[in-house]
Design an enzyme around this catalytic site. Structure first.
Site: not given
Length: 393
Positions: A7, A174, A235
């Protein structure tokens, strides 16, 4: 078959060596501050942890350290494939794909949709291809799971040419986490996934919910970017689209400054003016910190609204699934959310919720209505399984 999962972030590389069939983990770690000073790599192998410096701090050097660890475990020859998390696949990728030059070009074409993530994903893939030249490499996309959403869920009410020419639509993120916990929920409930209507809530510094009908995503809270939807760590989530223009005129801020603030200075941090860490907010709220209490209340309220809203895409709700760092570990957040969702027939079991062991799956609702579940996510295992499934045909 052992699979190496990578990742790649803008300055980091997370990795894990897994057996997709059994879930066994032999090696994992995180290289941080790549491309900058004081780069380091944190390793965990067979229960032992170690951190050491990286002199050059490149993706290639980080992968070189991973190779050394594989050799120390005498497992380099056991790795059969490399699975890569790629954040944005646009409309081009609706499933994992083996990496080819054409696939890399397709990922590059999605860079405008994820300018902070896809370039790093590409760098990680290219470095891994050099480090493991003889192995198949598979790209697993965050957005792919949501490509089953119907048009009514993914289209914005904007001029059609924005969609056709620039790809302005809802993509969702996600995906590997939502897909994984939906499958685990079916196992926990002892029912076929194809028969279940679920709302999965991945709650962490980045948060999203997903309506999953018969194992397929039919709606989700994130949109063109990960900024839409729930209140998150830093966010903002949903806001009036007129706000950026208003702030540009009233405060003299540039679009770049406003976007940066909405991504990095808003959410729990902006509301509390304290921290984006839910654990610290719960402690501060208990001690009477007004900003922390407000941040918790807004987070819970917006989350409950979104979960209730997702049932419109399902028609029937069988279970709500909490996962991610907050979803798995905050009994307070789970309790306050479920207490707002009695209209859906959800009934909190306070003892089960409060006494659920850390890292364990369980049912936290009373009988007689939809179930509320806590299921630890495992995105690395999900990517490993998708990679193995593709490579093994």
């Amino acid at each position: 078959m052992w699979t190496l999962v990578l990742n790649s972030g803008s300055s980091s590389l997370k990795f894990a060596l897994l057996n997709p069939a059994t879930g066994e983990l032999r090696l994992s770690g995180l290289a941080e501050r790549l491309g900058a000073g004081e780069a380091s790599i944190r390793l965990e192998r067979d229960g032992q942890r170690e951190t050491r410096a990286l002199n050059g701090g490149s993706y290639g050097e980080a992968l070189g350290e991973v190779l050394k660890e594989l050799d120390a475990l005498n497992m380099r020859h056991e790795v059969r494939a490399v699975g890569h998390r790629v954040v944005h696949g646009g409309e081009s990728f609706s499933a994992p794909v083996q990496v080819t030059p054409d696939v890399l070009e397709g990922v590059r074409a999605c860079v405008p949709l994820a300018p902070l993530h896809n370039p790093a994903n590409i760098l990680g893939i290219e470095a891994a291809q050099q480090a493991f030249p003889g192995l198949p490499h598979v790209a697993v996309f965050d957005t792919a799971f949501h490509q089953t959403m119907p048009e009514v869920a993914y289209r914005y009410a904007v001029p059609e040419e924005w969609y056709k020419q620039h790809g302005v639509r809802r993509y969702g993120f996600h995906g590997t986490s939502h897909q994984y916990v939906a499958g685990q929920a079916a196992e926990l409930l002892g029912r076929p996934l194809q028969e279940l209507n679920l709302v999965t809530a991945h709650l962490g510094n980045g948060s999203s919910v997903c309506a999953v009908a018969g194992g397929r995503s039919v709606d989700t809270s994130m949109g063109l970017t990960p900024l839409e939807g729930l209140v998150m760590g830093t966010r903002s989530g949903d806001l009036d689209p007129g706000i950026p223009d208003y702030l540009a005129r009233q405060a003299g801020l540039s679009l770049t400054e406003i976007t940066a603030a909405l991504n990095k200075k808003s959410g729990l941090l902006g509301l509390s003016n304290l921290t984006n860490d839910m654990r610290e907010l719960e402690t501060a709220a208990a001690d009477g910190h007004a900003g922390a209490r407000l941040a918790l209340d807004v987070f819970v309220y917006r989350l409950a609204k979104y979960i209730a809203g997702m049932t419109a895409a399902l028609g029937r709700l069988d279970a709500v699934v909490f996962t991610g760092g907050i979803g798995e570990n905050s009994a307070l957040v789970r309790a306050e959310v479920l207490n707002r969702l009695g209209v859906l027939g959800l009934k909190l079991d306070s003892d089960a919720n409060g006494n659920l062991p850390r890292g364990k799956a369980g049912v936290i609702s009373q009988a007689g209505g939809p179930a509320a579940l806590v299921i630890p996510t495992n995105e690395e295992l999900s990517i490993a399984r998708e990679t193995a499934r593709l490579v093994e045909g």
